[in-house]
Design a protein around this motif. Structure first.
Motif, PDB file in Angstrom:
ATOM      1  N   ILE A 146       0.843  -1.197   0.000  1.00 48.03           N
ATOM      2  CA  ILE A 146       0.000   0.000   0.000  1.00 48.03           C
ATOM      3  C   ILE A 146       0.876   1.244   0.000  1.00 48.03           C
ATOM      4  CG2 ILE A 146      -1.768   1.264   1.282  1.00 48.03           C
ATOM      5  CD1 ILE A 146      -2.748  -1.391   2.390  1.00 48.03           C
ATOM      6  N   PHE A 147       1.969   1.205   0.740  1.00 45.80           N
ATOM      7  CA  PHE A 147       2.935   2.309   0.753  1.00 45.80           C
ATOM      8  C   PHE A 147       3.461   2.610  -0.648  1.00 45.80           C
ATOM      9  CE2 PHE A 147       7.579   2.796   0.536  1.00 45.80           C
ATOM     10  CZ  PHE A 147       7.740   4.070   1.056  1.00 45.80           C
ATOM     11  N   THR A 148       3.764   1.573  -1.428  1.00 43.47           N
ATOM     12  CA  THR A 148       4.273   1.800  -2.778  1.00 43.47           C
ATOM     13  C   THR A 148       3.222   2.397  -3.703  1.00 43.47           C
ATOM     14  OG1 THR A 148       3.706  -0.459  -3.498  1.00 43.47           O
ATOM     15  CG2 THR A 148       5.897  -0.118  -2.557  1.00 43.47           C
ATOM     16  N   GLY A 149       1.944   2.270  -3.349  1.00 40.40           N
ATOM     17  CA  GLY A 149       0.903   2.909  -4.136  1.00 40.40           C
ATOM     18  C   GLY A 149       0.609   4.330  -3.695  1.00 40.40           C
ATOM     19  N   GLN A 150       1.153   4.746  -2.543  1.00 39.41           N
ATOM     20  CA  GLN A 150       0.861   6.062  -1.990  1.00 39.41           C
ATOM     21  C   GLN A 150       1.984   7.076  -2.162  1.00 39.41           C
ATOM     22  OE1 GLN A 150       0.060   5.334   2.162  1.00 39.41           O
ATOM     23  NE2 GLN A 150      -2.054   4.705   1.806  1.00 39.41           N
ATOM     24  N   VAL A 151       3.217   6.650  -2.052  1.00 36.21           N
ATOM     25  CA  VAL A 151       4.287   7.566  -1.687  1.00 36.21           C
ATOM     26  C   VAL A 151       4.793   8.441  -2.831  1.00 36.21           C
ATOM     27  CG1 VAL A 151       6.155   5.918  -2.134  1.00 36.21           C
ATOM     28  CG2 VAL A 151       6.448   7.680  -0.367  1.00 36.21           C
ATOM     29  N   TRP A 152       4.691   7.980  -4.082  1.00 33.24           N
ATOM     30  CA  TRP A 152       5.455   8.639  -5.143  1.00 33.24           C
ATOM     31  C   TRP A 152       4.968  10.048  -5.437  1.00 33.24           C
ATOM     32  CZ3 TRP A 152       8.866   5.387  -4.300  1.00 33.24           C
ATOM     33  CH2 TRP A 152       8.633   4.019  -4.266  1.00 33.24           C
ATOM     34  N   ASN A 153       3.655  10.234  -5.610  1.00 34.46           N
ATOM     35  CA  ASN A 153       3.189  11.575  -5.941  1.00 34.46           C
ATOM     36  C   ASN A 153       3.344  12.533  -4.760  1.00 34.46           C
ATOM     37  OD1 ASN A 153       0.958   9.935  -4.824  1.00 34.46           O
ATOM     38  ND2 ASN A 153      -0.210  11.825  -4.982  1.00 34.46           N
ATOM     39  N   MET A 154       3.270  12.038  -3.515  1.00 30.39           N
ATOM     40  CA  MET A 154       3.546  12.890  -2.358  1.00 30.39           C
ATOM     41  C   MET A 154       4.982  13.389  -2.388  1.00 30.39           C
ATOM     42  SD  MET A 154       1.682  10.729   0.691  1.00 30.39           S
ATOM     43  CE  MET A 154       2.478  11.727   1.941  1.00 30.39           C
ATOM     44  N   THR A 155       5.912  12.499  -2.686  1.00 31.04           N
ATOM     45  CA  THR A 155       7.320  12.879  -2.712  1.00 31.04           C
ATOM     46  C   THR A 155       7.607  13.859  -3.841  1.00 31.04           C
ATOM     47  OG1 THR A 155       7.868  10.688  -1.835  1.00 31.04           O
ATOM     48  CG2 THR A 155       9.672  11.975  -2.760  1.00 31.04           C
ATOM     49  N   PHE A 156       7.051  13.604  -5.019  1.00 29.00           N
ATOM     50  CA  PHE A 156       7.228  14.541  -6.127  1.00 29.00           C
ATOM     51  C   PHE A 156       6.672  15.919  -5.768  1.00 29.00           C
ATOM     52  CE2 PHE A 156       7.850  10.961  -9.222  1.00 29.00           C
ATOM     53  CZ  PHE A 156       9.013  11.453  -9.790  1.00 29.00           C
ATOM     54  N   SER A 157       5.501  15.957  -5.146  1.00 33.41           N
ATOM     55  CA  SER A 157       4.881  17.227  -4.789  1.00 33.41           C
ATOM     56  C   SER A 157       5.734  17.993  -3.781  1.00 33.41           C
ATOM     57  CB  SER A 157       3.486  16.986  -4.217  1.00 33.41           C
ATOM     58  OG  SER A 157       2.926  18.169  -3.703  1.00 33.41           O
ATOM     59  N   PHE A 158       6.203  17.313  -2.744  1.00 37.59           N
ATOM     60  CA  PHE A 158       6.997  17.985  -1.716  1.00 37.59           C
ATOM     61  C   PHE A 158       8.335  18.463  -2.282  1.00 37.59           C
ATOM     62  CE2 PHE A 158       9.798  17.722   2.142  1.00 37.59           C
ATOM     63  CZ  PHE A 158       9.236  18.808   2.799  1.00 37.59           C
ATOM     64  N   MET A 201      -4.364  13.060  -0.145  1.00 37.66           N
ATOM     65  CA  MET A 201      -5.661  12.463  -0.480  1.00 37.66           C
ATOM     66  C   MET A 201      -5.522  11.515  -1.660  1.00 37.66           C
ATOM     67  SD  MET A 201      -8.220  15.721  -0.304  1.00 37.66           S
ATOM     68  CE  MET A 201      -7.995  17.031   0.878  1.00 37.66           C
ATOM     69  N   MET A 202      -4.777  11.973  -2.676  1.00 38.90           N
ATOM     70  CA  MET A 202      -4.590  11.141  -3.857  1.00 38.90           C
ATOM     71  C   MET A 202      -3.735   9.919  -3.535  1.00 38.90           C
ATOM     72  SD  MET A 202      -5.678  11.142  -6.933  1.00 38.90           S
ATOM     73  CE  MET A 202      -5.881   9.358  -6.844  1.00 38.90           C
ATOM     74  N   SER A 203      -2.806  10.082  -2.618  1.00 36.46           N
ATOM     75  CA  SER A 203      -1.967   8.955  -2.217  1.00 36.46           C
ATOM     76  C   SER A 203      -2.794   7.868  -1.545  1.00 36.46           C
ATOM     77  CB  SER A 203      -0.867   9.429  -1.259  1.00 36.46           C
ATOM     78  OG  SER A 203       0.046  10.262  -1.922  1.00 36.46           O
ATOM     79  N   ILE A 508       2.183  19.463 -14.258  1.00 34.21           N
ATOM     80  CA  ILE A 508       3.254  18.538 -14.650  1.00 34.21           C
ATOM     81  C   ILE A 508       3.425  17.452 -13.594  1.00 34.21           C
ATOM     82  CG2 ILE A 508       5.706  18.331 -15.160  1.00 34.21           C
ATOM     83  CD1 ILE A 508       3.984  19.650 -17.324  1.00 34.21           C
ATOM     84  N   THR A 509       3.384  17.855 -12.318  1.00 32.96           N
ATOM     85  CA  THR A 509       3.460  16.846 -11.255  1.00 32.96           C
ATOM     86  C   THR A 509       2.313  15.857 -11.372  1.00 32.96           C
ATOM     87  OG1 THR A 509       4.549  18.406  -9.758  1.00 32.96           O
ATOM     88  CG2 THR A 509       3.501  16.488  -8.760  1.00 32.96           C
ATOM     89  N   GLY A 510       1.110  16.358 -11.659  1.00 34.02           N
ATOM     90  CA  GLY A 510      -0.037  15.481 -11.825  1.00 34.02           C
ATOM     91  C   GLY A 510       0.107  14.556 -13.019  1.00 34.02           C
ATOM     92  N   LEU A 511       0.649  15.079 -14.136  1.00 30.27           N
ATOM     93  CA  LEU A 511       0.832  14.249 -15.320  1.00 30.27           C
ATOM     94  C   LEU A 511       1.861  13.155 -15.079  1.00 30.27           C
ATOM     95  CD1 LEU A 511       0.789  16.977 -18.126  1.00 30.27           C
ATOM     96  CD2 LEU A 511      -0.976  15.297 -17.636  1.00 30.27           C
ATOM     97  N   VAL A 512       2.955  13.500 -14.394  1.00 35.75           N
ATOM     98  CA  VAL A 512       3.990  12.504 -14.107  1.00 35.75           C
ATOM     99  C   VAL A 512       3.425  11.376 -13.255  1.00 35.75           C
ATOM    100  CG1 VAL A 512       6.190  12.112 -12.931  1.00 35.75           C
ATOM    101  CG2 VAL A 512       5.898  14.127 -14.372  1.00 35.75           C
ATOM    102  N   THR A 513       2.732  11.747 -12.186  1.00 38.32           N
ATOM    103  CA  THR A 513       2.184  10.715 -11.299  1.00 38.32           C
ATOM    104  C   THR A 513       1.032   9.958 -11.955  1.00 38.32           C
ATOM    105  OG1 THR A 513       0.852  12.463 -10.275  1.00 38.32           O
ATOM    106  CG2 THR A 513       2.901  11.865  -9.180  1.00 38.32           C
ATOM    107  N   ALA A 514       0.242  10.652 -12.793  1.00 36.76           N
ATOM    108  CA  ALA A 514      -0.848   9.965 -13.491  1.00 36.76           C
ATOM    109  C   ALA A 514      -0.308   8.956 -14.493  1.00 36.76           C
ATOM    110  CB  ALA A 514      -1.738  10.990 -14.198  1.00 36.76           C
ATOM    111  N   ALA A 515       0.730   9.341 -15.228  1.00 36.73           N
ATOM    112  CA  ALA A 515       1.332   8.403 -16.176  1.00 36.73           C
ATOM    113  C   ALA A 515       1.934   7.207 -15.439  1.00 36.73           C
ATOM    114  CB  ALA A 515       2.396   9.115 -17.007  1.00 36.73           C
TER     115      ALA A 515
END
Length: 590
Positions: A146-158, A201-203, A508-515
């Motif tokens: 579950i962590f691997t499905g959550q963490v990436w877009n949070m880290t990119f955003s921060f 929230m998205m994470s 761009i952050t959203g597109l990266v994480t969405a892709a």
């Protein structure tokens, strides 16, 4: 001297006791809620330390579903806590150390591109071997998945927020000689809070996406299922129990609404104080639960006790030096040489540890890949292009509607107050639970899975774009919007000259994480089980799912390597250039 101090403390204690007698029914509900949370933690702890069972029976009764819901909720919250800690450390490290950034950001791209099934088989086998007599290994593997499905877009955003702190805030931190901790606490964390909350929230939604896989995983003949909503839904689908499916969907909606009202909504309201500018036209956003907490006598009592315990510490704290002026400003802006040297050495040591670990992993991977033929490699590369096409189409379709809708929600407190819970529920609901209905509609419309898989990817990835755009629109300064109104810039011209440039870094952050999410979603969108029939769409995700089902580890490793390579190359050639454009042309700190 001790006499007045003791008298003061005694007076405060008497006042606090008098206030404690005014505790109302709302405070008792808080106590009951904390008691329920404690019960869930204890029950999950018993599940963790219980004797390991090679096979588990999932009970489809409503009472069992309630207990399973608590288990799934606590796994998701625990994984989010780990994700938040990882985000703060990893994002800060990458943003502050230029040399480490060249390693950490590409590594983040690679890790984001590895699907859940890439981590899961090896991780579960290793943890079960490490904890052979209890369920700790299987439970810990589920939390990490579950962590691997959550963490990436949070880290990119921060990371992006730390790189985009406005110049005037950085200058103020230098003038007042903030230490690294004070700069993080008073400048960088507040500036990044809004984007981090929306990405959180998205994470959580990303973690729920693979809930069915995490809690109902089987590898060959071995059963690694766990009691939870995901396994409950999986068994209900296998047995064709429509009533159980509906109850599972209701339980999932209940979990999402509970988190939205008790966690995310209060955080969104609380984060408004970190906006860079006040907007006189902005409506006040409220949260009934946050208001309840603010008026709680019990929490006020606890807060005052904590303040009293810290009183002596505050008395000993030295006042901050006055702002420096003139030539001293240059000296104050320079970090301590000894501290900078220590930080540089620690960073080099951590990078060396990472290098050793990945060198060892690369050697093991090479030994595994020696069994893969050249024909198989060619087959995997061809399949990757098909999946890439579906990923780009799903991302483009999601952008077409998420960009205007996200801007509208972010700019309007009324829409945000009304639609944020709806969006949160829709984004957090695990898309694979909707796959049976979506597949039925596709079969009714006579649409093949080759095209239908784009829709299945879209169900789980479009929300990354929407949440980032909402955060970007909320961060648009009020003076820019007022200037656009004063110059009567409306319609398409305002969108092109103000809204799109302002939200572009967030987009761009959203597109990266969405892709990245679409690549991950391909493993469940291109290989679907429906009413005992296996539906397949030619692509890399299908090959990964098939290899995992057959426990074909060489082909599974080769498929994951091809996917990671495709994602990293695309990020280097496309998304990295977009990030550079965002930092050079569309940031507010220059």
């Amino acid at each position: 001297m001790p006499g007045p101090v003791l008298s003061r403390v005694w007076g405060e204690a008497a006042a606090l006791w008098d206030r404690s007698r005014k505790i109302g029914w709302g405070d008792w509900l808080v106590v009951i809620g904390l008691g329920g949370l404690l019960y869930g933690v204890i029950a999950l702890g018993q599940q963790w330390v219980g004797e390991y069972r090679p096979h588990i029976e999932i009970d489809l009764s409503p009472v069992a579903l309630l207990r399973y819901s608590i288990f799934s909720l606590l796994r998701g919250v625990l994984a989010y806590g780990i994700s938040l800690g990882f985000t703060l450390v990893y994002g800060y490290w990458a943003a502050k150390d230029r040399m480490a950034e060249r390693v950490l950001i590409p590594l983040l791209d690679i890790l984001q591109s590895i699907p859940v099934l890439g981590f899961m088989p090896g991780l579960i086998l290793a943890l079960v071997a490490l904890f052979p007599r209890s369920n700790v290994g299987v439970e810990l593997a589920a939390v990490i998945m579950i962590f691997t499905g959550q963490v990436w877009n949070m880290t990119f955003s921060f990371y992006h927020s730390l790189r985009s702190v406005p110049a005037d805030l950085q200058e103020a931190a230098r003038v007042y000689r903030f230490s690294w901790w004070e700069r993080l606490k008073w400048v960088e964390l507040p500036y990044s809070t809004i984007g981090l909350i929306w990405n959180s929230m998205m994470s959580m939604a990303g973690g729920w996406f693979f809930l069915m896989i995490n809690e109902s995983f089987r590898l060959g003949e071995r059963d690694f299922r766990l009691p939870g909503v995901g396994s409950y839904m999986s068994v209900a689908i296998e047995k064709g129990r429509i009533d159980a499916m509906l109850m599972a969907m209701g339980a999932m909606i209940g979990i999402i609404v509970l988190l939205d009202q008790l966690l995310w909504r209060p955080l969104v309201v609380w984060a408004q104080k970190f906006r860079l500018e006040e907007d006189t036209q902005q409506q006040v956003v409220s949260s009934w639960f946050l208001d309840w907490l603010r008026h709680s006598q019990l929490l006020a009592l606890l807060s005052r006790w904590l303040k009293r315990l810290r009183w002596f510490h505050f008395q000993k704290t030295a006042r901050r030096p006055a702002p420096v002026q003139g030539a001293s400003l240059l000296l104050a802006a320079e970090p301590s040489p000894n501290r900078a040297t220590v930080a540089s050495r620690v960073s080099l040591l951590l990078l060396a540890v990472l290098f050793v670990l990945f060198a060892w992993g690369a050697w093991q991977l090479v030994q595994l890949l020696r069994e893969v033929s050249l024909r198989t490699w060619a087959h995997l590369v061809a399949a990757a292009f098909w999946t890439l096409g579906r990923v780009l189409l799903a991302t483009a379709i999601g952008t077409l509607w998420a960009l205007p809708v996200g801007i509208a929600i972010g700019l309007s407190p009324r829409l945000s107050r009304t639609l944020q819970p709806v969006v949160q529920i829709a984004a957090s609901f695990p898309a694979p639970m909707l796959f049976p209905a979506a597949i039925a509609i596709l079969k009714w419309a006579n649409v093949s899975l080759g095209w239908g898989s784009i829709l299945l990817m879209l169900l789980g990835t479009q929300w990354y774009i929407l949440f980032n755009v909402i955060a970007g629109a909320m961060a648009i300064p009020a003076d820019l919007r007022e200037a656009a109104q004063s110059y009567r810039i409306t319609g398409w011209q305002r969108f092109r000259t103000l809204y799109l440039p302002a939200v572009f870094p967030y987009l761009i952050t959203g597109l990266v994480t969405a892709a990245g999410g679409a690549w991950n979603a391909s493993i469940v969108a291109e290989y679907v089980m429906f009413k005992g029939e296996t539906l397949q769409a030619y692509g890399l995700g299908c090959l990964i799912s098939r290899a995992a089902e057959e426990a074909n580890f060489p082909v599974l490793a080769a498929s994951i390597l091809v996917m990671a390579t495709a994602v990293v190359l695309f990020n280097r050639m496309v998304w990295r250039r977009c990030y550079r454009i965002a930092e050079e042309k569309f940031t507010l700190n220059k």
